[in-house]
Design an enzyme around this catalytic site. Structure first.
Site, short mmCIF file in Angstrom:
data_model
loop_
_atom_site.label_atom_id
_atom_site.label_comp_id
_atom_site.label_asym_id
_atom_site.label_seq_id
_atom_site.Cartn_x
_atom_site.Cartn_y
_atom_site.Cartn_z
N GLY A 29 -50.36 -4.00 55.95
CA GLY A 29 -49.05 -4.56 55.58
C GLY A 29 -48.03 -4.43 56.68
O GLY A 29 -48.37 -4.23 57.84
N GLY A 34 -48.42 -10.82 64.89
CA GLY A 34 -49.81 -10.52 65.24
C GLY A 34 -50.73 -10.68 64.03
O GLY A 34 -51.79 -11.30 64.12
N HIS A 35 -50.30 -10.13 62.88
CA HIS A 35 -51.11 -10.29 61.67
C HIS A 35 -51.16 -11.77 61.27
O HIS A 35 -52.21 -12.28 60.86
CB HIS A 35 -50.48 -9.53 60.48
N GLY A 149 -57.41 -7.76 65.54
CA GLY A 149 -56.69 -8.03 66.78
C GLY A 149 -57.26 -7.23 67.95
O GLY A 149 -57.75 -6.11 67.77
N LYS A 151 -55.59 -5.80 70.21
CA LYS A 151 -54.80 -4.59 70.52
C LYS A 151 -55.57 -3.33 70.12
O LYS A 151 -55.55 -2.34 70.81
CB LYS A 151 -53.44 -4.62 69.81
N GLN A 155 -61.10 -0.03 67.76
CA GLN A 155 -61.36 -0.22 66.33
C GLN A 155 -62.34 -1.39 66.13
O GLN A 155 -63.28 -1.32 65.34
CB GLN A 155 -60.05 -0.49 65.60
N SER A 188 -46.59 -2.59 64.06
CA SER A 188 -45.65 -2.12 63.04
C SER A 188 -44.90 -0.90 63.55
O SER A 188 -43.76 -0.64 63.17
CB SER A 188 -46.39 -1.75 61.76
O1 PAF Z 1 -55.88 -2.25 61.82
C1 PAF Z 1 -55.46 -1.89 60.70
O2 PAF Z 1 -54.40 -2.32 60.24
C2 PAF Z 1 -56.29 -0.91 59.88
O3 PAF Z 1 -56.90 0.03 60.70
C3 PAF Z 1 -57.31 -1.61 58.96
C4 PAF Z 1 -58.37 -2.34 59.77
C5 PAF Z 1 -56.61 -2.55 58.03
C6 PAF Z 1 -58.04 -0.56 58.11
O4 PAF Z 1 -57.16 0.14 57.29
#
Ligand code: PAF
Length: 280
Positions: A29, A34-35, A149, A151, A155, A188
């Protein structure tokens, strides 16, 4: 206009009834451009798009910002609804943590090795929290594609490894980092920056760009390591600044195809991360 769902059971039932290609954009959220770029890409590629909004407690350390992480569901939905094609979007925002972690939850998904360096070294358990929740979100969303993303490159690679190892039948799409005009990667956590810190934050993207350019110009890895060392010595805001083979997260070697130059920079409450990928 998108639809909003707050319980897992309703979400699962809705998903099961969806025909065609389904894209998933997992988020915590407080959506920024970017989102929205991830959602736009998913709308372009897919018949239906699932956006999840869940601040995942398991990926925050004890002294991190879980309690204060901005929760802005109403404006998040407005932003999604402003996109062309938002009628393809279903938002799943669990109404409480038990929707995702019921009482006596005992399972953890852990990817080894590549979680030991960079952010994994400084945020113990962080990636285990990410892979656990992302596996669950994959499980209830059954997406054909999931969008993340660049960034958060580490991950992305951790989720990619989990998906390969656990034979998850989906494609992962990495979308380029969205930046402010001056080059700062959107996050964020940029909201935590004071005006002075916001200016100083440019050290992160500027340093990465400068180091990458020097490597491209001079093709001198030893010089690069030297320049990195100097930057770390001269500015204590760096948590890390490192170069690795972008596939293995080990020292680069003669066979390395892509270098990952990645940094984490701490300014007050804001821990900022960014990276550059350099093809060699
Ligand atoms: O990148 C994020 O916002 C979080 O790490 C994700 C992938 C939503 C997992 O909670």
């Amino acid at each position: 206009m998108s639809q909003l769902i707050k319980t897992k059971n309703e979400f699962i039932n809705k998903r099961r009834a969806l025909p065609g290609r389904v894209g998933l954009v997992p988020t915590m959220g407080n959506l920024h451009q970017g989102h929205l770029d991830l959602v736009k890409q998913a709308i372009e590629d897919c018949d239906h798009v699932l956006v999840t909004i869940f601040v995942n407690p398991k990926q925050f350390g004890p002294n991190e910002d879980f309690a204060n992480y901005p929760r802005t569901l109403e404006s998040d939905i407005e932003k999604i609804n402003s996109l062309e094609g938002s009628d393809k979007v279903i938002v799943f925002a669990p109404e409480n943590n038990e929707e995702i972690y019921p009482e006596n939850f005992q399972t953890e998904i852990r990817v080894k090795d590549i979680t030991d360096v960079l952010c994994g070294k400084y945020r113990p358990g962080h990636f285990d929290g990410v892979t656990t929740v992302v596996y669950q979100l994959f499980s209830i969303s059954m997406p054909h594609f999931a969008y993340f993303g660049q960034k958060d490159y580490q991950q992305f690679k951790v989720i990619e490894k989990m998906s390969q190892d656990l034979l998850l039948p989906l494609g992962l799409v990495m979308v380029p980092t969205t930046r402010d005009e001056d080059g700062l990667a959107l996050s964020s956590r940029n909201n935590y920056l004071s005006a002075d810190e916001r200016k100083q934050a440019l050290t992160l993207p500027n340093s990465l760009r400068e180091l990458a350019q020097n490597l491209v110009d001079n093709k001198d890895y030893i010089l690069l390591k030297d320049e990195i060392k100097k930057k770390l010595e001269n500015d204590s805001h760096w948590q890390y600044l490192e170069v690795y083979d972008a596939d293995t997260f080990k020292e680069v070697h003669t066979e390395s195809k892509t270098y990952l130059l990645a940094g984490a920079y701490q300014l007050g409450k804001a821990r900022l991360i960014d990276n550059v990928l350099i093809g060699v």
